[in-house]
Design an enzyme around this catalytic site. Structure first.
Site, short mmCIF file in Angstrom:
data_model
loop_
_atom_site.label_atom_id
_atom_site.label_comp_id
_atom_site.label_asym_id
_atom_site.label_seq_id
_atom_site.Cartn_x
_atom_site.Cartn_y
_atom_site.Cartn_z
N HIS A 12 -6.68 9.30 -2.68
CA HIS A 12 -5.55 8.60 -2.08
C HIS A 12 -4.26 8.92 -2.83
O HIS A 12 -4.27 9.17 -4.03
CB HIS A 12 -5.78 7.08 -2.05
N CYS A 61 -3.26 9.99 4.15
CA CYS A 61 -2.38 9.80 2.99
C CYS A 61 -1.75 11.10 2.52
O CYS A 61 -0.54 11.17 2.29
CB CYS A 61 -3.11 9.10 1.86
N HIS A 101 2.72 4.62 1.69
CA HIS A 101 1.56 5.50 1.88
C HIS A 101 0.95 5.26 3.25
O HIS A 101 1.29 4.29 3.92
CB HIS A 101 0.51 5.24 0.78
#
Length: 168
Positions: free
Chosen positions: A120, A67, A136
């Site tokens: 994340h 990510c 993402h």
């Protein structure tokens, strides 16, 4: 005669030496628009990598992205240097309110199991507050660059903040 020319020459040199010259650079709105980062261009560029596989600790589009590798790779293309690790986003930027979310802003999330660590990131591609969509690189079921909804329970429960790294 020579003396008169000498005096005239000296006077002109002295006059021009003491006159302040202003060199102003005028930037037209067209030039400003060309140097400003277009938020939609960031998303268009990011979407080129949809389907690229997830690969932990990678920011190589030929191999895959994690990510933070994906986010830093996309923004680096536009001259914006960002932390390479998701944990580096915990203390950068000012948290935006959902009504201020814009395309190109970065969503920052806690870990799936650990709500004390940042783990994340994603880039808003459709701004709609807490119902925004973001692109993402996911290690989940889709395993790769994908678009998800912030409004899903999985992401709403892990949401930490949204930051703007484009506007100065």
């Amino acid at each position: 005669m020579k003396l008169a020319l000498y005096i005239l020459f000296t006077a002109s040199v002295l006059t021009t030496s003491f006159v302040k010259k202003e060199n102003k650079t005028v930037i037209s709105s067209t030039q400003k628009a060309q140097t400003a980062i277009d938020r939609d261009s960031i998303i268009t560029y990011a979407k080129k990598y949809l389907g690229t596989p997830y690969l932990y600790a990678s920011n190589d589009p030929k191999k895959g992205f994690d990510c933070s590798g994906f986010v830093s790779y996309v923004f680096n293309n536009f001259g914006i240097s960002l932390p390479r690790s998701s944990s580096g986003y915990k203390n950068i930027g000012t948290a935006l309110t959902p009504e201020d979310f814009k395309v190109g802003d970065i969503l920052v999330f806690y870990g799936y199991k650990d709500k004390t660590m940042i783990s994340h990131l994603g880039i808003i591609c459709e701004a709609n507050g807490m119902k925004s969509k973001f692109i993402h690189s996911s290690s989940g079921k889709t395993s790769g660059v994908t678009i998800s909804e912030l409004g899903s329970e999985h992401y709403t429960n892990r949401f930490y903040k949204c930051i703007d790294v484009i506007s100065k």
